[in-house]
Design an enzyme around this catalytic site. Structure first.
Site, mmCIF file in Angstrom:
data_model
loop_
_atom_site.group_PDB
_atom_site.id
_atom_site.type_symbol
_atom_site.label_atom_id
_atom_site.label_comp_id
_atom_site.label_asym_id
_atom_site.label_seq_id
_atom_site.Cartn_x
_atom_site.Cartn_y
_atom_site.Cartn_z
ATOM 1 N N GLY A 1 6.075 -1.821 14.716
ATOM 2 C CA GLY A 1 5.345 -0.776 13.986
ATOM 3 C C GLY A 1 4.334 -0.049 14.865
ATOM 4 N N ARG A 2 3.581 -0.819 15.658
ATOM 5 C CA ARG A 2 2.526 -0.192 16.475
ATOM 6 C C ARG A 2 3.084 0.445 17.743
ATOM 7 N NH1 ARG A 2 2.209 -5.536 15.897
ATOM 8 N NH2 ARG A 2 2.386 -6.919 17.685
ATOM 9 N N LYS B 1 -2.192 -10.873 2.775
ATOM 10 C CA LYS B 1 -1.307 -10.125 1.867
ATOM 11 C C LYS B 1 -0.832 -11.014 0.728
ATOM 12 C CE LYS B 1 0.899 -7.287 5.473
ATOM 13 N NZ LYS B 1 2.166 -7.010 6.138
ATOM 14 N N HIS C 1 -25.207 9.269 21.453
ATOM 15 C CA HIS C 1 -26.413 9.395 20.633
ATOM 16 C C HIS C 1 -26.419 8.377 19.508
ATOM 17 C CE1 HIS C 1 -27.762 12.997 22.725
ATOM 18 N NE2 HIS C 1 -26.465 13.203 22.892
ATOM 19 N N GLU D 1 0.834 -1.201 0.000
ATOM 20 C CA GLU D 1 0.000 0.000 0.000
ATOM 21 C C GLU D 1 0.873 1.258 0.000
ATOM 22 O OE1 GLU D 1 -0.353 -2.597 1.936
ATOM 23 O OE2 GLU D 1 -2.465 -3.040 2.405
HETATM 24 O O1 F6P Z 1 0.427 -5.483 8.080
HETATM 25 C C1 F6P Z 1 0.663 -5.118 9.394
HETATM 26 C C2 F6P Z 1 1.902 -4.281 9.522
HETATM 27 O O2 F6P Z 1 3.014 -5.078 9.418
HETATM 28 C C3 F6P Z 1 1.887 -3.516 10.842
HETATM 29 O O3 F6P Z 1 2.348 -4.259 11.889
HETATM 30 C C4 F6P Z 1 2.718 -2.334 10.494
HETATM 31 O O4 F6P Z 1 2.529 -1.289 11.404
HETATM 32 C C5 F6P Z 1 2.197 -2.012 9.126
HETATM 33 O O5 F6P Z 1 1.981 -3.283 8.535
HETATM 34 C C6 F6P Z 1 3.083 -1.175 8.254
HETATM 35 O O6 F6P Z 1 4.343 -1.741 8.056
HETATM 36 P P1 F6P Z 1 5.544 -0.885 7.513
HETATM 37 O O7 F6P Z 1 5.811 0.223 8.464
HETATM 38 O O8 F6P Z 1 6.679 -1.839 7.396
HETATM 39 O O9 F6P Z 1 5.152 -0.334 6.161
#
Ligand code: F6P
Length: 549
Positions: A269-270, A506, A386, A214
């Site tokens: 990432g999170r 994916k 609401h 993406e």
């Molecule tokens: O698909 C999940 C994931 O791997 C998350 O854990 C991560 O935050 C996100 O995709 C984005 O990944 P990246 O920062 O490698 O593009």
């Protein structure tokens, strides 16, 4: 000493028996029998006050939950994280987001490297870049200052930046605009760029792996847009920067390594919003305020690391969440910030909690025989009231709720803020105590309507109350949830830091893309449903009458 399987631990067994005795009572009775309950069942850290007296617990519940945490080795696992041990076992990685917010004077040597030095070298690089952009010293290709920042990323490379930008908007520069593009749906990018001038726009391509389809698709289209607008490929150097752990892939994409801000594989990432992934946040609020955000994170880390479990805010939040999930059977948690600036916090917490603790096996690969992570969701108050609160009050499913309020508004206006805050307290009250049939009758309600107006109550809430939303407070609040997630994951014995579940979809999508794009009819070898859906999609796509295309 290895702990027994979770459901055989003595504290777990004691909690099961205790839960059965608690079934005979409810929050009304518990409050009536114990007038000091509201004063006692609360905790505070870093200016965040937690009232958990409206959870379905007693002092004994909390005592047993703390026992369970001890018996499960929570303290040791926490210390292993802080020492940089590879607690993410399935990826064989350290989990060191806590190092991202350690002060410059600290030191944490992992595999022979002081990671705090590395963190601060990147923070210095970010600060000098952010200052140049904010002061108009960083010039675009045609010599113009930057006025628009577009962060392209997804998951942790988007949700943290967008949540923090929205949360700290009050503190942000208003002569810069910020946009966050995550969805591979072209509408996301096209709408973001529609009113922007390329010569005043900076793209931050944020991706830990720099391999996320993406993000690379959006980044490629953004690069094409910029070159088309400015007519010169060399414009990329002044309009594209990257945030990643993968220097090779960044260079292969065409971004100068000089314009790259790194982070490390020990940042999930999170858990990355205060790594270089926070570059857009720093551009918005400036380095000084960004360091306040880091200080807030660090202060909560220190509280988590040192406070006794029964006074430890993240541990208590984690234990209460586990109690609701495993002993009271609640599969869902609502998070309702009564602060408009926190409107994206629920979406951020969704990834944090569900990608971390939505797991089906323990660290050694055995299938769990208890429930793990709950579904997190929410909306800012009072909008939710609401809409879906009806179900929280009277539905057949008990949904514990975190209500997050502040004593002061950043935009005080007449009586707005007291009206808003009264709802925090009133919702917690209504959920806990409900309304009996006699109370409904006493209001003169016709008998046939009485059952409809009865509210059983006994619905648990956490109320989190702080003075005012600042960068520091935001850091502490996010760290609170991070460590609550950690607490739950440690007791469940799962790997809260991998995310293998997202991979299969994916891989399957990558196989389907050519079947959707192919000029000739592909021979489809999926299941009959997928084959039919792809065939229908191709037919609809060819239908040129649709939408006038
Ligand atoms: O698909 C999940 C994931 O791997 C998350 O854990 C991560 O935050 C996100 O995709 C984005 O990944 P990246 O920062 O490698 O593009």
């Amino acid at each position: 000493m290895t702990a027994l399987p979770l459901r055989q631990r003595s504290a777990w067994l004691a909690l099961e028996a205790h839960r059965n005795t608690l079934r005979a009572t409810n929050l009304r009775t518990l409050f009536a029998e114990d007038p000091k309950r509201g004063q006692r069942l609360r905790a505070e850290a870093e200016g965040i006050h937690l009232d958990y007296s409206k959870q379905r617990v007693t002092d004994e519940t909390v005592r047993l939950l703390v026992e369970l945490a001890k018996e499960s080795g929570l303290g040791e696992r926490r210390d292993q994280m802080f020492r940089g041990e590879h607690i993410n076992v399935s990826e064989d990685r350290a989990v060191l987001h806590v190092a991202l917010r350690m002060p410059k004077s600290a030191s944490l040597v992992v595999d022979g490297v002081d990671v705090v030095d590395e963190v601060h070298a990147v923070l210095d690089q970010m600060s000098s870049f952010a200052t140049r952009v904010r002061e108009g010293e960083w010039k675009g290709h045609t010599g113009k200052a930057i006025r628009n920042v577009v962060n392209i990323g997804i998951g942790g490379s988007d949700l943290g930046p967008v949540m923090a930008y929205e949360a700290l908007r009050y503190y942000s520069r208003r002569d810069l605009t910020f946009h966050f593009v995550s969805n591979v749906d072209s509408t996301d990018l096209v709408e973001a760029l529609r009113d922007l001038r390329a010569d005043e726009t900076l793209f931050i391509i944020s991706s830990k792996t720099f391999g996320t389809l993406e993000t690379l698709t959006n980044a490629t289209s953004a690069r094409r847009w910029l070159i088309e607008q400015l007519g010169d490929e060399s414009a990329i150097a002044k309009h594209f920067v990257a945030v990643s752990t993968n220097a090779e892939k960044v260079a292969a994409f065409g971004i100068d390594p000089e314009n790259m801000f790194v982070f490390w594989d020990w940042v999930g990432g999170r858990y990355s919003m205060e790594s270089a992934i926070g570059l857009s946040t720093m551009l918005a609020i400036g380095p000084e305020r960004y360091f306040e955000l880091l200080d807030g994170f660090h202060a909560m880390d220190e509280h988590f690391r040192t406070a006794p479990f029964n006074e430890n805010l993240p541990v208590l939040m984690g234990l209460l969440a586990l109690w609701n999930r495993d002993f009271l059977g609640s599969a869902s948690v609502g998070v309702m910030p009564y602060e408009q600036y926190l409107k994206r916090l629920p979406a951020y917490l969704q990834q944090l909690t569900m990608e971390s603790n939505g797991k089906h096996v323990t660290l050694d690969g055995s299938t769990v025989d208890y429930d793990t992570g709950a579904l997190y969701w929410g909306e800012p108050g009072t909008n939710g009231q609401h809409s879906f609160y009806q179900m929280i009050h009277q539905g057949t499913t008990v949904i514990p709720v975190d209500l997050i309020g502040f004593a002061k508004s950043l935009n005080a206006l007449g009586e707005h803020h007291d009206i808003l805050s009264s709802n925090v307290f009133a919702q917690a009250q209504a959920l806990a105590f409900g309304k009996t049939a006699d109370e409904v009758r006493a209001e003169g309600t016709p008998e046939h309507v009485v059952p409809h107006r009865v509210m059983e109550g006994n619905r648990p809430t956490n109320v989190l109350l702080a003075e005012v939303l600042t960068p520091r407070l935001l850091g502490s609040l996010v760290a609170l949830y991070e460590h609550s997630v950690f607490t739950q994951g440690a007791i469940w014995g799962i790997d809260s830091f991998d995310q293998w579940g997202v991979e299969l979809g994916k891989v399957l999508a990558v196989a389907i893309i050519p079947e959707l794009e192919s000029e000739t009819e592909p021979s489809l070898a999926h299941d009959s449903s997928t084959n039919e859906l792809i065939t229908l999609y191709r037919r609809l796509k060819r239908n040129e009458d649709t939408h006038g295309n």
